[in-house]
Design an enzyme around this catalytic site. Structure first.
Site: not given
Ligand SMILES: CC(=O)[C@@H](O)[C@H](O)COP(=O)(O)O
Ligand SMILES: NCC(=O)COP(=O)(O)O
Length: 240
Positions: A43, A70, A190
């Site tokens: 991401h 993402e 997440h």
């Molecule tokens: C899209 C999503 O759910 C996020 O969890 C993301 O990918 C995590 O991003 P960070 O690692 O920057 O918190």
């Molecule tokens: N799309 C959610 C993700 O990639 C991971 O989220 P998290 O486990 O770091 O909260």
């Protein structure tokens, strides 16, 4: 089968704490795939606080499982994703200063913008997924964007799971059922963890993929990366 895509943002967070290239995100991706994960998620954020632009291109060379990028679809993000051509792009409505993602799309109010972006990626052969709150009312509007999949934003579930698992999962089940009826594929992520993943995967009809980062990397500090990935795969395989 519910696929496990490991989000490696936190490997980059650790690396960036010292500069240099240790731990290497490329090596982490290679090992994670070798240990059995079926995808790698990143991401990249505009401030490059963890995954950098260079990481995105470096990872493209080594990810042979599903590559999922993402992010908030800024012009720069769209250009980069079209250039890298991952298997999947997940659109997330992040504010630039958000600590982490904290909401799904309002697909009704962003209908036209999302439809255009989804069409652009699909024309390039990149599967699209739209980050969505567990709100059945939003499914119709997500469907109208033309997206292939939705990604259910699971922070709410993770927060309430220990207190009342049935209430925690209910809106996710309703949203997933409606999405499946519309022909949308279902991803989720997440704050999913070893504690809650099995319950989530058991209850969500048609779940195709989970992306997990923060908890998985934290758990790996004590269990090791290979054991942790195996533990997730075991929990997910039970319900395949
Ligand atoms: C899209 C999503 O759910 C996020 O969890 C993301 O990918 C995590 O991003 P960070 O690692 O920057 O918190
Ligand atoms: N799309 C959610 C993700 O990639 C991971 O989220 P998290 O486990 O770091 O909260």
């Amino acid at each position: 089968m519910v696929r496990l895509s490991v989000n490696i943002n936190k490997i980059a967070t650790l690396r960036n704490a010292r500069g240099g290239d240790s731990p290497s995100v490329v090596e982490a991706a290679e090992k994670i795939q070798k240990f059995g994960a079926q995808g790698i998620t990143i991401h990249p954020r505009p401030d490059q606080r963890h995954i950098t632009r260079k990481d995105v291109y470096d990872l493209k060379e080594v990810v042979y499982t599903e590559f999922n990028i993402e992010g908030n679809p800024s012009t720069e993000f769209i250009r980069m994703v079209l250039d890298v051509k991952p298997d999947q792009v997940t659109l997330v409505p992040d504010a630039d200063d958000a600590i982490t993602s904290n909401a799904g799309w309002d697909c009704r109010n962003h209908q036209s913008k999302l439809s255009d972006i989804v069409a652009t990626f699909k024309q390039a052969g990149i599967r699209t997924s739209v980050f969505l709150d567990p709100n059945p009312d939003m499914v119709e509007y997500a469907y109208r964007t033309g997206t292939d999949r939705i990604e259910l934003y699971t922070e709410g579930f993770a927060k309430s799971f220990a207190r009342d698992s049935q209430s925690a999962i209910a809106p996710y089940v309703q949203t997933a059922e409606l999405a499946s009826q519309c022909g949308l594929g279902i991803n989720a992520g997440h704050d999913l963890s070893l504690d809650n993943i099995k319950y989530f995967a058991t209850h969500i009809p048609g779940l195709l993929e989970v992306s997990i980062g923060h908890a998985l990397i934290s758990e790996a500090l004590y269990m090791g990366l290979e054991n942790t990935i195996q533990a997730y795969l075991k929990r997910l395989a039970t319900w395949s």
